[in-house]
Design an enzyme around this catalytic site. Sequence first.
Site, PDB file in Angstrom:
ATOM      1  N   CYS A   1       0.817  -1.208   0.000  1.00 44.64           N
ATOM      2  CA  CYS A   1       0.000   0.000   0.000  1.00 44.64           C
ATOM      3  C   CYS A   1       0.859   1.269   0.000  1.00 44.64           C
ATOM      4  O   CYS A   1       1.949   1.279   0.554  1.00 44.64           O
ATOM      5  CB  CYS A   1      -0.867   0.052   1.246  1.00 44.64           C
ATOM      6  SG  CYS A   1      -1.852  -1.423   1.475  1.00 44.64           S
TER       7      CYS A   1
ATOM      8  N   ARG B   1       5.095   0.196  -6.004  1.00 42.47           N
ATOM      9  CA  ARG B   1       5.095  -0.634  -4.796  1.00 42.47           C
ATOM     10  C   ARG B   1       4.133  -1.809  -4.935  1.00 42.47           C
ATOM     11  O   ARG B   1       4.205  -2.754  -4.158  1.00 42.47           O
ATOM     12  CB  ARG B   1       4.669   0.218  -3.588  1.00 42.47           C
ATOM     13  CG  ARG B   1       5.652   1.331  -3.263  1.00 42.47           C
ATOM     14  CD  ARG B   1       5.003   2.379  -2.373  1.00 42.47           C
ATOM     15  NE  ARG B   1       4.706   1.862  -1.058  1.00 42.47           N
ATOM     16  CZ  ARG B   1       5.501   1.934  -0.007  1.00 42.47           C
ATOM     17  NH1 ARG B   1       6.680   2.501  -0.133  1.00 42.47           N
ATOM     18  NH2 ARG B   1       5.146   1.445   1.159  1.00 42.47           N
TER      19      ARG B   1
ATOM     20  N   TRP C   1      -3.029  -2.643  -1.546  1.00 39.57           N
ATOM     21  CA  TRP C   1      -2.609  -3.999  -1.905  1.00 39.57           C
ATOM     22  C   TRP C   1      -3.368  -4.898  -0.949  1.00 39.57           C
ATOM     23  O   TRP C   1      -3.100  -4.908   0.246  1.00 39.57           O
ATOM     24  CB  TRP C   1      -1.097  -4.115  -1.709  1.00 39.57           C
ATOM     25  CG  TRP C   1      -0.453  -5.287  -2.355  1.00 39.57           C
ATOM     26  CD1 TRP C   1      -0.118  -5.416  -3.667  1.00 39.57           C
ATOM     27  CD2 TRP C   1      -0.015  -6.487  -1.705  1.00 39.57           C
ATOM     28  NE1 TRP C   1       0.498  -6.633  -3.874  1.00 39.57           N
ATOM     29  CE2 TRP C   1       0.576  -7.303  -2.703  1.00 39.57           C
ATOM     30  CE3 TRP C   1      -0.053  -6.955  -0.396  1.00 39.57           C
ATOM     31  CZ2 TRP C   1       1.108  -8.552  -2.422  1.00 39.57           C
ATOM     32  CZ3 TRP C   1       0.475  -8.203  -0.118  1.00 39.57           C
ATOM     33  CH2 TRP C   1       1.048  -8.991  -1.128  1.00 39.57           C
TER      34      TRP C   1
ATOM     35  N   ASN D   1      -1.582   1.651   5.817  1.00 39.78           N
ATOM     36  CA  ASN D   1      -0.648   0.661   5.275  1.00 39.78           C
ATOM     37  C   ASN D   1      -0.271  -0.244   6.432  1.00 39.78           C
ATOM     38  O   ASN D   1       0.135   0.236   7.486  1.00 39.78           O
ATOM     39  CB  ASN D   1       0.587   1.392   4.718  1.00 39.78           C
ATOM     40  CG  ASN D   1       1.595   0.422   4.123  1.00 39.78           C
ATOM     41  OD1 ASN D   1       1.324  -0.772   4.006  1.00 39.78           O
ATOM     42  ND2 ASN D   1       2.742   0.947   3.741  1.00 39.78           N
ATOM     43  N   GLY D   2      -0.432  -1.563   6.269  1.00 41.94           N
ATOM     44  CA  GLY D   2      -0.095  -2.499   7.348  1.00 41.94           C
ATOM     45  C   GLY D   2      -1.278  -3.398   7.659  1.00 41.94           C
ATOM     46  O   GLY D   2      -2.190  -3.540   6.838  1.00 41.94           O
TER      47      GLY D   2
ATOM     48  N   GLU E   1      19.156 -16.299  -8.497  1.00 45.45           N
ATOM     49  CA  GLU E   1      18.693 -14.952  -8.839  1.00 45.45           C
ATOM     50  C   GLU E   1      18.186 -14.908 -10.286  1.00 45.45           C
ATOM     51  O   GLU E   1      17.142 -14.298 -10.562  1.00 45.45           O
ATOM     52  CB  GLU E   1      19.829 -13.944  -8.607  1.00 45.45           C
ATOM     53  CG  GLU E   1      19.518 -12.514  -8.986  1.00 45.45           C
ATOM     54  CD  GLU E   1      18.327 -11.899  -8.240  1.00 45.45           C
ATOM     55  OE1 GLU E   1      17.801 -12.511  -7.302  1.00 45.45           O
ATOM     56  OE2 GLU E   1      17.919 -10.796  -8.640  1.00 45.45           O
TER      57      GLU E   1
ATOM     58  N   LYS F   1      14.386 -13.835 -11.210  1.00 49.30           N
ATOM     59  CA  LYS F   1      14.111 -12.701 -12.129  1.00 49.30           C
ATOM     60  C   LYS F   1      13.159 -13.143 -13.220  1.00 49.30           C
ATOM     61  O   LYS F   1      12.191 -12.480 -13.533  1.00 49.30           O
ATOM     62  CB  LYS F   1      15.405 -12.280 -12.780  1.00 49.30           C
ATOM     63  CG  LYS F   1      16.186 -11.092 -12.570  1.00 49.30           C
ATOM     64  CD  LYS F   1      15.918  -9.921 -11.772  1.00 49.30           C
ATOM     65  CE  LYS F   1      15.064  -9.997 -10.559  1.00 49.30           C
ATOM     66  NZ  LYS F   1      15.573  -9.472  -9.363  1.00 49.30           N
TER      67      LYS F   1
ATOM     68  N   GLU G   1       9.487 -14.087 -11.871  1.00 50.17           N
ATOM     69  CA  GLU G   1       8.645 -13.017 -11.324  1.00 50.17           C
ATOM     70  C   GLU G   1       8.096 -12.084 -12.402  1.00 50.17           C
ATOM     71  O   GLU G   1       6.989 -11.586 -12.270  1.00 50.17           O
ATOM     72  CB  GLU G   1       9.348 -12.234 -10.216  1.00 50.17           C
ATOM     73  CG  GLU G   1      10.494 -11.380 -10.659  1.00 50.17           C
ATOM     74  CD  GLU G   1      11.147 -10.630  -9.515  1.00 50.17           C
ATOM     75  OE1 GLU G   1      10.442 -10.159  -8.622  1.00 50.17           O
ATOM     76  OE2 GLU G   1      12.390 -10.522  -9.521  1.00 50.17           O
TER      77      GLU G   1
ATOM     78  N   HIS H   1      20.113 -36.309  -8.313  1.00 50.70           N
ATOM     79  CA  HIS H   1      19.423 -36.831  -7.128  1.00 50.70           C
ATOM     80  C   HIS H   1      17.912 -36.654  -7.238  1.00 50.70           C
ATOM     81  O   HIS H   1      17.214 -36.703  -6.230  1.00 50.70           O
ATOM     82  CB  HIS H   1      19.962 -36.158  -5.863  1.00 50.70           C
ATOM     83  CG  HIS H   1      21.424 -36.437  -5.651  1.00 50.70           C
ATOM     84  ND1 HIS H   1      21.892 -37.670  -5.285  1.00 50.70           N
ATOM     85  CD2 HIS H   1      22.509 -35.647  -5.805  1.00 50.70           C
ATOM     86  CE1 HIS H   1      23.217 -37.630  -5.211  1.00 50.70           C
ATOM     87  NE2 HIS H   1      23.612 -36.404  -5.517  1.00 50.70           N
TER      88      HIS H   1
ATOM     89  N   LYS I   1       6.654  -3.939  -4.350  1.00 51.98           N
ATOM     90  CA  LYS I   1       8.061  -3.549  -4.249  1.00 51.98           C
ATOM     91  C   LYS I   1       8.545  -3.605  -2.811  1.00 51.98           C
ATOM     92  O   LYS I   1       9.652  -3.991  -2.526  1.00 51.98           O
ATOM     93  CB  LYS I   1       8.228  -2.129  -4.797  1.00 51.98           C
ATOM     94  CG  LYS I   1       9.661  -1.613  -4.790  1.00 51.98           C
ATOM     95  CD  LYS I   1      10.493  -2.340  -5.810  1.00 51.98           C
ATOM     96  CE  LYS I   1      11.942  -1.901  -5.831  1.00 51.98           C
ATOM     97  NZ  LYS I   1      12.792  -2.901  -6.495  1.00 51.98           N
TER      98      LYS I   1
HETATM   99  C1  F6R Z   1      12.931  -9.643  -6.520  1.00 47.05           C
HETATM  100  C2  F6R Z   1      12.784  -8.689  -5.433  1.00 47.05           C
HETATM  101  C3  F6R Z   1      12.392  -9.212  -4.102  1.00 47.05           C
HETATM  102  C4  F6R Z   1      13.118  -8.429  -2.991  1.00 47.05           C
HETATM  103  C5  F6R Z   1      12.583  -8.858  -1.618  1.00 47.05           C
HETATM  104  C6  F6R Z   1      13.303  -8.156  -0.493  1.00 47.05           C
HETATM  105  O1  F6R Z   1      13.305  -9.008  -7.714  1.00 47.05           O
HETATM  106  O2  F6R Z   1      12.948  -7.515  -5.607  1.00 47.05           O
HETATM  107  O3  F6R Z   1      12.629 -10.572  -3.993  1.00 47.05           O
HETATM  108  O4  F6R Z   1      14.490  -8.681  -3.098  1.00 47.05           O
HETATM  109  O5  F6R Z   1      11.213  -8.564  -1.547  1.00 47.05           O
HETATM  110  O6  F6R Z   1      13.159  -6.773  -0.592  1.00 47.05           O
HETATM  111  P1  F6R Z   1      14.140  -5.788   0.161  1.00 47.05           P
HETATM  112  O7  F6R Z   1      15.498  -5.963  -0.419  1.00 47.05           O
HETATM  113  O8  F6R Z   1      13.567  -4.429  -0.088  1.00 47.05           O
HETATM  114  O9  F6R Z   1      14.109  -6.161   1.616  1.00 47.05           O
END
Ligand code: F6R
Length: 611
Positions: A2, A27, A77, A103-104, A483, A487, A490, A506, A606
Site C-alpha cells: 500500500c 510498490r 494492496w 498501510n499495514g 537470482e 528474475k 517473477e 538426485h 516492491k
Molecule cells: C525480486 C525482489 C524481491 C526483494 C525482496 C526483499 O526481484 O525484488 O525478492 O528482493 O522482496 O526486498 P528488500 O530488499 O527491499 O528487503
Amino acid sequence: MCGIVGYIGGEQAAPILLEGLSRLEYRGYDSAGVAVFDGQTGSLAVRKAKGRLQVLSDQLHGGADLDSTAGVGHTRWATHGAPSDVNSHPQVSRSGKIAVVHNGIIENYAELKAFLMNQGVSFTSETDTEVVAQLIEYFYDGDLLQAVGRVLHRIQGAYALGILCADCPDQIIAVRKDSPLILGYGEGCNFIASDVTAILRHTRRVGYMEDGELAVLTREGVQCYNHLMQPIEKEIVTVDWEIDAAEKGGYEHFMFKEIMEQPEALRRCLSPRIREGEAVFEDFSLSKDFLQNMRRIYIVACGSSYHVGMVGKYHLERLTRIPVEVALGSEFRYMDPIVDEHTLVIVISQSGETLDTMAALREARRLGGHILSIVNVVGSSIARESDQVLYTWAGPEIAVATTKAYTTQLALLSLLALWLGKRLGTVPEKDCREMVAAFRELPGKMEEVLSHRDDIQYFASQYFNHDSIFFMGRNLDYALGLEGSLKLKEISYIHSEAYASGELKHGTISLIEDGTLVVALGTYGKLFAKAMSNVVEVKSRGASVLALTTYPHQEEMARTADVVMTIPDIHALLLPILGVVPLQLFAYYVALMRGCDIDKPRNLAKSVTVE
Ligand code: F6R
C-alpha cells in the site's frame, strides 16, 4: 505494498494526491482512492476505484473534479478483503466524518469489530482499516487528537495511518508503527507519504517518523508527538535524489532503465570506498575487540537480497574463515538462531522496510548480535534500527524486480568481505590488491556486458515460448542461478527452478526431456570442468542448453551448449555481479516478448511490509 500520500496547503489537493500516488504505483496495488475536505458542504468527499490508478484519475478528470486544498490518497494492496471499490481506502466511519488510509495490518481487528458491532456500529467493508475509522468516531467527542490517541492504545499490529476529520478541515493526522511513513515540509504546505518518491516534486525536506509517533499537519507546520503524546522536535533532512532518477528518462520500462544504470550505480557505491588500493569504509568500523572475538556471521534477508547473501556466504567464508549462516528473514525468528554478542548480523534490504527482515533484525538484536545493515533507501526503518548501516547509493529503484539494488548490494557485501579478511589477516596482501584492482574494473566491464544486449534479446526471442526453464550451476554459479531464475519467473510468469548442478542427478534430472531449456551457468573458472560435464549430462537427455560463461571458456562451451552468452573474465569475487546482467536482460526480454507488465508484475509488491 500500500502507498499513502497526504497533502495540506494552498493548491488543489486531488491532482497532487493522484500524482503522488502514481509515484507509488511501483510498490504494487490493486485499487486506489482519495479523500478530501469539501469546503462547500463541510464534509469529506471520498472517491475510490478498483484497478489501476488511471481508472480513478479518469473518473476525477485528473483531480479537477474535487475542489479542496487538503486530503489523503492511497493505493491498496489487498490483505483483508478482496480488491474492490468498497474495500479500497480511504475507509470512512459510519457518519462519513472520519476517513482513514492505512498501510499495514491491524491484527486484533476482528475483536475490535465485534466490540463495535455490539455497540450498534455497522460495517460496509471487509477491511481491518474500517475498524480504525469506526473506532476513532466511537471515541470522538470534539477532540480528534485525543480520540486517535485512545484508538492507538487499542489497536495492535503494523500501521501507517493518514487521518482526516470533517470537523477539522485544517489538519491531517499521521501515525506510524512498524510501517513506513515520512513527513514532507514544503512552503505553506506539508505532506505525508509512504516514501520520498511520492513528494519529491514538491519538496526535498523530509522527516522520518519513528515507531509510535504521531504528527499533526497543518498548512503552516507539522507538530510531532511521541508515544506518550508529548510534543517532540523532528529532525529535517534534505534528500539528494534527483527527480529524474525516479522517472523513466526515455526508457520503456523502469526495469530496463535500472539495468542500464548499473555501471553508474556501482561507481557511486564503490568509488568513495576504494582508496589507494584499499577498501575504506568511512561510514563503518568494527572494534578490534569485536573482530578478534567474532565467532559467527549471520546474513538475513528476503528474495533477491537473500540471494546476495548466498553469494556473500561463499565470499565471507573464503576470505575470513568465519562460519556464515544465511537465513531468510521470514524464517529467522522461528528457528531459534544461535546469535550472541560475538555474532555479526548482516541485514540486507533494498527498501529497508521489508517486515520479515525487520522482524529478524529485532530478534537478532534481542539476542545480542551486532547489526550491520546494507540498505538502499536512506533513513528507512532497517537503516535506523541497525547498529551500523552501509548504504548502497544505487538511487531510487522503482521496478518491482530488483536489478541495480541487487548488484550494488552484492558489490558492497563483497567489498566488506575483503575488508574483513584484511582486518583479520586471513587474506594475503597481494590478493587484497588484486581484488581491489578488480573492483575498479567492474563498472567498465559491466558496460561491456550491457553493450551486447542485442545478442541476449535474440536468445530471448528463441526461447520466450518455453513454459518451464531450469537454471543450474555450482557454488557461485548456483547462487547466481537462484537470482536468474527468480528474475525470470517473477516478471515473465514462466515456471523456473534453480539447482545446484550436482543435485540434478538426485531427482530433478527426471524432468529433463527433449527440448527442456536449461540455462547452464559456468562462469566460475575453478569449477568450469564440472560445469561442462553437467552440460553434457543434460544435453544427453535431450535438453536445449543456453550457457553463460566467460570469454576464455566460450569456445569450449560452444562445442556442447546450443547457445552461449559470455561475460568478460574478472576476479571470482566479482563474477556473480557481471554474470547476473545477462540473466536480468534475458528475463526482461522474455517478459517483453510475452507481453507482461514488466515493472509491476502481478501479485507482487516492491516493498513487502506485511508478514
Ligand atoms: C525480486 C525482489 C524481491 C526483494 C525482496 C526483499 O526481484 O525484488 O525478492 O528482493 O522482496 O526486498 P528488500 O530488499 O527491499 O528487503
